[in-house]
Design a protein around this motif. Structure first.
Motif, PDB file in Angstrom:
ATOM      1  N   LEU A 157      10.578   1.823  -5.682  1.00 44.29           N
ATOM      2  CA  LEU A 157      11.117   0.466  -5.724  1.00 44.29           C
ATOM      3  C   LEU A 157      11.672   0.022  -4.365  1.00 44.29           C
ATOM      4  CD1 LEU A 157      11.825  -2.016  -7.487  1.00 44.29           C
ATOM      5  CD2 LEU A 157      13.985  -0.869  -8.045  1.00 44.29           C
ATOM      6  N   PRO A 158      12.333   0.904  -3.584  1.00 43.08           N
ATOM      7  CA  PRO A 158      12.886   0.459  -2.298  1.00 43.08           C
ATOM      8  C   PRO A 158      11.859  -0.025  -1.281  1.00 43.08           C
ATOM      9  CG  PRO A 158      14.013   2.445  -3.027  1.00 43.08           C
ATOM     10  CD  PRO A 158      12.844   2.256  -3.947  1.00 43.08           C
ATOM     11  N   VAL A 159      10.569   0.303  -1.466  1.00 37.79           N
ATOM     12  CA  VAL A 159       9.584  -0.213  -0.501  1.00 37.79           C
ATOM     13  C   VAL A 159       9.444  -1.722  -0.622  1.00 37.79           C
ATOM     14  CG1 VAL A 159       8.319   1.971  -0.576  1.00 37.79           C
ATOM     15  CG2 VAL A 159       7.475   0.026  -1.922  1.00 37.79           C
ATOM     16  N   LEU A 160       9.979  -2.287  -1.703  1.00 37.37           N
ATOM     17  CA  LEU A 160       9.863  -3.729  -1.908  1.00 37.37           C
ATOM     18  C   LEU A 160      11.038  -4.503  -1.321  1.00 37.37           C
ATOM     19  CD1 LEU A 160       8.529  -3.759  -5.585  1.00 37.37           C
ATOM     20  CD2 LEU A 160       7.228  -3.800  -3.445  1.00 37.37           C
ATOM     21  N   THR A 161      11.985  -3.831  -0.690  1.00 43.56           N
ATOM     22  CA  THR A 161      13.141  -4.554  -0.128  1.00 43.56           C
ATOM     23  C   THR A 161      12.741  -5.617   0.896  1.00 43.56           C
ATOM     24  OG1 THR A 161      13.512  -2.698   1.414  1.00 43.56           O
ATOM     25  CG2 THR A 161      14.885  -2.780  -0.573  1.00 43.56           C
ATOM     26  N   PRO A 162      11.712  -5.418   1.723  1.00 45.50           N
ATOM     27  CA  PRO A 162      11.350  -6.517   2.632  1.00 45.50           C
ATOM     28  C   PRO A 162      10.941  -7.792   1.902  1.00 45.50           C
ATOM     29  CG  PRO A 162      10.395  -4.452   3.409  1.00 45.50           C
ATOM     30  CD  PRO A 162      10.940  -4.195   2.029  1.00 45.50           C
ATOM     31  N   LYS A 163      10.500  -7.673   0.643  1.00 49.47           N
ATOM     32  CA  LYS A 163      10.098  -8.860  -0.122  1.00 49.47           C
ATOM     33  C   LYS A 163      11.296  -9.753  -0.446  1.00 49.47           C
ATOM     34  CE  LYS A 163       5.897  -7.187  -0.463  1.00 49.47           C
ATOM     35  NZ  LYS A 163       4.793  -7.756   0.349  1.00 49.47           N
TER      36      LYS A 163
END
Length: 348
Positions: A157-163
């Motif tokens: 889930l943390p890979v989506l923080t740039p979104k």
């Protein structure tokens, strides 16, 4: 339509009478060649074979993701999804593939799978990583805040923080990883930090050498995502080797020295294998094998240590890691020779 020799061999062999395990091993080997040297025609030719038995032909999914297009993604999704969920027997890699192919209509479907099992959630998140996700910005923020500070959570889930377009998430991910997250569940934090771009370089380099993260742990799987992060940020192995040598010169603690060298060797092993993560941002061309061989094992006379000499000093010449470094030297030399051979063929 010209197919790569490896694709033609896969198609010719589809009716072979091999045992399933043998067939899978052979096909995964051939698919790796198509992944590296194939093209759109190969993806088109292999899609029907994959759809005929998805579980048996899972090795073909990275080929579809790398060489397909949005039209192929639409066909792939139509054949593998029923009622908003993957059909039974369909590998979760398909979620990653349709996202990697930029098929935006799959966005909601992928988000619905983020709370699934570990592999399903991972592939859904990695698929979403390649899509705009504007309509999910608030939902992603809410999900991140729900899990922030937990030891265990949907790992990627943390890979989506740039979104979220909130720059504060960089420091929040670092604090999450340093103070709370289990090392069995930090691969997405590591990759997610790298995806914040140049301003993440200092934090990422620090965590790479910080044993609290076990960023290059192979048993936890974190090493692969650390390697991907170095590629995202353009942190080449020559640069990391210079950093490693500086650390070894200033550190007297044998455990810290050993951990640092072990981490570098793990990254080198992954580079020698030229592993692919399926993360588009991590696919920038790395340094050539011959360049890397020169830096690590054939430096200029005034440039002091080879990696072999460092390993012998830190682990002893009879230590297993020193033996592995010698094996990697041979592997890197062979890879460099193959690289030169490919250049010669391409130049004709």
């Amino acid at each position: 339509m010209t197919l790569s020799p490896a694709t033609q061999a896969i198609l010719d062999r589809r009716a072979a009478d091999d045992a399933p395990e043998v067939a899978w091993r052979w096909e995964s080997m051939a698919a790796e060649a198509v992944l590296r040297h194939g093209g759109p025609a190969d993806a088109e030719a292999l899609l029907p074979l994959f759809l005929s038995a998805p579980a048996a032909h899972e090795a073909l999914v990275p080929v579809l993701a790398r060489h397909g297009d949005r039209r192929l993604a639409a066909r792939l999704l139509e054949a593998t999804v029923d009622g908003g969920r993957l059909r039974d027997g369909v590998p979760s890699d398909v979620l990653h593939a349709v996202g990697r192919l930029g098929y935006a209509p799959a966005t909601s479907l992928l988000w619905e799978h983020v709370d699934g099992s570990h592999h399903v959630s991972r592939d859904a998140c990695l698929g979403l990583l390649h899509l705009p996700c504007e309509d999910l910005r608030d939902a992603i923020t809410e999900a991140l805040e729900k899990h922030e500070g937990a030891a265990l959570f949907p790992e990627f889930l943390p890979v989506l923080t740039p979104k979220t377009e909130d720059p504060a998430w960089l420091d929040r991910l670092v604090a999450w990883g340093e103070n709370h997250a289990s090392v069995d569940c930090n691969g997405g934090l590591i990759l997610g930090i790298s995806l914040h771009g140049d301003r993440a370089r200092t934090a990422f380099t620090r965590l790479l050498w910080d044993d609290r993260w076990e960023a290059c742990g192979t048993s936890t799987g974190s090493a692969l995502w650390t390697y991907a992060g170095t590629r995202v940020l353009g942190l080449g192995l020559p640069q990391l080797y210079a950093d490693l040598r500086a650390r070894l010169r200033t550190c007297a603690d044998p455990d810290v020295r050993g951990d640092a060298l072990r981490s570098f060797v793990t990254l080198l092993r992954l580079r020698c294998a030229d592993v692919r993560t399926g993360v588009e941002a991590a696919e920038a061309r790395p340094e050539n094998f011959d360049t890397l061989y020169g830096v690590l094992f054939a430096p200029a006379p005034d440039d002091n240590d080879t990696l072999t000499e460092l390993a012998d000093r830190v682990f002893g010449s009879d230590g297993p890691l020193s033996d592995e470094v010698r094996d990697l030297e041979d592997a890197l030399r062979t890879a460099a020779e193959h690289e030169w051979a490919l250049r010669a063929v391409a130049s004709r």
